[in-house]
Design an enzyme around this catalytic site. Structure first.
Site, mmCIF file in Angstrom:
data_model
loop_
_atom_site.group_PDB
_atom_site.id
_atom_site.type_symbol
_atom_site.label_atom_id
_atom_site.label_comp_id
_atom_site.label_asym_id
_atom_site.label_seq_id
_atom_site.Cartn_x
_atom_site.Cartn_y
_atom_site.Cartn_z
ATOM 1 N N LYS A 98 -14.197 4.700 4.588
ATOM 2 C CA LYS A 98 -13.281 5.826 4.343
ATOM 3 C C LYS A 98 -14.134 7.065 4.154
ATOM 4 O O LYS A 98 -15.325 6.967 3.831
ATOM 5 C CB LYS A 98 -12.455 5.585 3.078
ATOM 6 C CG LYS A 98 -11.169 6.366 3.024
ATOM 7 C CD LYS A 98 -10.034 5.647 3.731
ATOM 8 C CE LYS A 98 -8.774 6.464 3.782
ATOM 9 N NZ LYS A 98 -7.644 5.683 4.342
ATOM 10 N N ASP A 138 -6.334 10.493 8.081
ATOM 11 C CA ASP A 138 -5.615 10.067 6.872
ATOM 12 C C ASP A 138 -4.872 11.314 6.390
ATOM 13 O O ASP A 138 -4.576 12.206 7.195
ATOM 14 C CB ASP A 138 -6.609 9.516 5.824
ATOM 15 C CG ASP A 138 -5.914 8.881 4.635
ATOM 16 O OD1 ASP A 138 -5.305 7.818 4.791
ATOM 17 O OD2 ASP A 138 -5.969 9.445 3.527
HETATM 18 P P1 NAD Z 1 0.283 13.233 5.520
HETATM 19 O O1 NAD Z 1 -0.681 14.255 5.091
HETATM 20 O O2 NAD Z 1 0.794 13.245 6.926
HETATM 21 O O3 NAD Z 1 1.586 13.245 4.566
HETATM 22 C C1 NAD Z 1 1.549 13.184 3.175
HETATM 23 C C2 NAD Z 1 2.943 13.504 2.648
HETATM 24 O O4 NAD Z 1 2.966 13.307 1.244
HETATM 25 C C3 NAD Z 1 3.401 14.942 2.888
HETATM 26 O O5 NAD Z 1 4.778 14.947 3.231
HETATM 27 C C4 NAD Z 1 3.231 15.592 1.519
HETATM 28 O O6 NAD Z 1 4.099 16.689 1.296
HETATM 29 C C5 NAD Z 1 3.592 14.428 0.637
HETATM 30 N N1 NAD Z 1 3.102 14.572 -0.730
HETATM 31 C C6 NAD Z 1 1.884 14.972 -1.165
HETATM 32 N N2 NAD Z 1 1.862 14.987 -2.517
HETATM 33 C C7 NAD Z 1 3.100 14.586 -2.917
HETATM 34 C C8 NAD Z 1 3.716 14.424 -4.172
HETATM 35 N N3 NAD Z 1 3.046 14.642 -5.303
HETATM 36 N N4 NAD Z 1 4.994 14.008 -4.198
HETATM 37 C C9 NAD Z 1 5.676 13.777 -3.053
HETATM 38 N N5 NAD Z 1 5.152 13.912 -1.847
HETATM 39 C C10 NAD Z 1 3.886 14.334 -1.785
HETATM 40 O O7 NAD Z 1 -0.393 11.815 5.186
HETATM 41 P P2 NAD Z 1 -0.053 10.402 5.788
HETATM 42 O O8 NAD Z 1 -0.999 10.137 6.900
HETATM 43 O O9 NAD Z 1 1.417 10.294 6.006
HETATM 44 O O10 NAD Z 1 -0.493 9.451 4.589
HETATM 45 C C11 NAD Z 1 0.380 9.125 3.511
HETATM 46 C C12 NAD Z 1 -0.164 7.904 2.776
HETATM 47 O O11 NAD Z 1 -0.255 6.807 3.700
HETATM 48 C C13 NAD Z 1 -1.563 8.038 2.182
HETATM 49 O O12 NAD Z 1 -1.638 7.288 1.003
HETATM 50 C C14 NAD Z 1 -2.457 7.417 3.241
HETATM 51 O O13 NAD Z 1 -3.686 6.984 2.717
HETATM 52 C C15 NAD Z 1 -1.576 6.274 3.663
HETATM 53 N N6 NAD Z 1 -1.887 5.715 4.972
HETATM 54 C C16 NAD Z 1 -1.923 6.497 6.081
HETATM 55 C C17 NAD Z 1 -2.188 5.913 7.322
HETATM 56 C C18 NAD Z 1 -2.141 6.712 8.588
HETATM 57 O O14 NAD Z 1 -2.198 6.094 9.665
HETATM 58 N N7 NAD Z 1 -1.983 8.012 8.551
HETATM 59 C C19 NAD Z 1 -2.471 4.544 7.410
HETATM 60 C C20 NAD Z 1 -2.426 3.778 6.244
HETATM 61 C C21 NAD Z 1 -2.130 4.371 5.033
#
Ligand code: NAD
Length: 397
Positions: A98, A138
């Protein structure tokens, strides 16, 4: 020590006891193989950058890059440890890594973001590559950033290397279906879960409406579930008859908040806070934003029958114990593994010079997610999290 790393250590402690790990095996899950920590220059400013290569016994290190103001070494270490577990749970031949930069990407211009992304690669390019370490996006990063990074990596190494990063844009060698993969994978898990337990009305609340949360909500709605609440960092919206996710997403993509988008479409709904969202009377709760949002403070108030963890590390170890009595938790290391699975498919396609259709990608993803779900389910006497960790321990050691 930050909260996320503390939580990671507690979960590893529990897994080590349950799986009777030796001290050396436990150490392998606590001490990363390599930590890269460096300054990333941007104009006259410098930002803190990280890449942690946690464990590579099953294959090249694999894991996303996070651009967020709260990124620090402990967080990256925990997330890379979880990647090690996750790649083992879905049984792909890759390890865990990561990285990220402590920066708020929303405050940068597009040109600055490109320069920062390229400078990040200059710091790590000697340590990564298709057979060494393969980063992906991410929180706060996307396929545009990855495209810049691949381009920079190829310039620095002087050779074409599309398999050096995953989740590229399709035109630059990305896999069809990668954008949707994590949310789509979560929906296959939800489908599998609904065959095991009665999810009554099929109501769902999703915290976080970024890549993962929005794609999951779209896919779950297609399966017939009713998404009654969604939120982003500025708050959430509840509509008891079910939200029109596609419409909300299309408005949100134009730059407005979830609340602004939803209230124009569903006048009979109501604004809620992120705290309210967790305590709604729904069948399924889906944290899809950041870590440590389900804690001892709100665990007692949670009413959902099932929790599908699409965010990494959303539930603290203590809250997990409280929830065990009343909710079935599908842990992050299984529920959100769709992203890394399709990243692996992308890597395979790049290496073989192939391009699979979205249908083929989703069929393979569905098979992988449902098979992994079943493999975890049969071990679930102490809950699905312990079962997933036990399965990963078998595969790692
Ligand atoms: P992203 O940046 O596209 O979206 C994050 C979202 O969370 C946004 O809508 C943001 O407004 C919201 N957010 C941030 N702080 C917040 C809060 N305090 N309360 C409510 N909403 C809040 O990120 P993503 O890629 O969608 O990732 C989201 C999660 O999924 C993370 O934990 C990431 O590690 C995990 N994840 C992502 C992937 C991937 O393929 N992108 C894969 C596995 C896990």
């Amino acid at each position: 020590m930050n909260k996320t790393w503390q939580n990671y250590l507690k979960l590893i402690d529990r897994a080590a006891q349950k799986s009777n790990l030796t001290d050396k095996q436990k150490r392998d899950l606590i001490e990363p193989d390599r930590i890269l920590e460096f300054e990333v220059p941007l104009g006259d400013k410098k930002y803190r950058g990280f890449r942690v290569q946690f464990n590579g016994t099953r294959g090249p290190y694999k894991g996303g890059l996070r651009f967020h103001p709260q990124v620090d070494l402990d967080e990256v270490k925990a997330l890379s440890g979880w990647m090690t577990i996750k790649t083992a749970v879905v049984d792909i031949p890759m390890g865990g890594g990561k990285g990220g930069i402590e920066v708020d990407p929303k405050k940068l211009t597009k040109k600055e973001l490109e320069e920062l992304s390229r400078n990040f690669v200059r710091e790590i390019y000697k340590h990564i590559g298709p057979d060494k370490d393969v980063p992906a996006p991410d929180v706060g990063t996307n396929s545009q950033i990855i495209d810049w990074m691949v381009d920079e990596y190829e310039k620095l190494t002087g050779k074409k290397a599309p398999a050096s990063f995953t989740a590229k844009s399709i035109k630059n060698g990305g896999s069809k279906g990668r954008l949707e993969a994590t949310g789509q994978g979560g929906s296959y898990v939800l489908e599998a879960l609904a065959k095991k337990i009665d999810l009554k009305e099929g109501t769902v609340a999703v915290q976080g409406f970024g890549n993962v949360g929005a794609q999951f909500a779209l896919a779950a709605k297609k399966l017939g579930f009713k998404i009654v609440a969604v939120s982003d960092s500025s708050g959430g919206y509840y509509f008891k008859d079910g939200l029109d996710i596609a419409k909300i997403k299309s408005r949100k993509d134009k730059g407005v908040s979830v609340i602004e988008a939803a209230k124009k479409i569903h006048e009979g709904g109501r604004e809620i806070t992120n705290d309210d969202l967790f305590t709604l009377n729904v069948d399924v709760l889906v944290p899809a934003a950041l870590e440590n949002v389900i804690t001892t403070d709100n665990a007692k108030e949670i009413k959902a029958k099932a929790i599908i963890e699409l965010a990494n590390g959303p539930t603290t170890a203590k809250a997990d114990q409280i929830l065990k009595e009343k909710s079935l938790i599908v842990p992050d290391v299984l529920a959100n593994a769709g992203g890394v699975t399709v990243s692996y498919f992308e890597w395979v396609q790049n290496k073989k010079g192939e391009s699979w259709s979205k249908k083929e990608v989703f069929e393979k993803l569905e098979e992988k997610m449902k098979k992994s779900f079943e493999e975890v389910w049969v071990k679930k006497e102490n809950g699905l999290r312990d079962a997933a960790y036990a399965l990963a321990m078998e595969r790692l050691f």
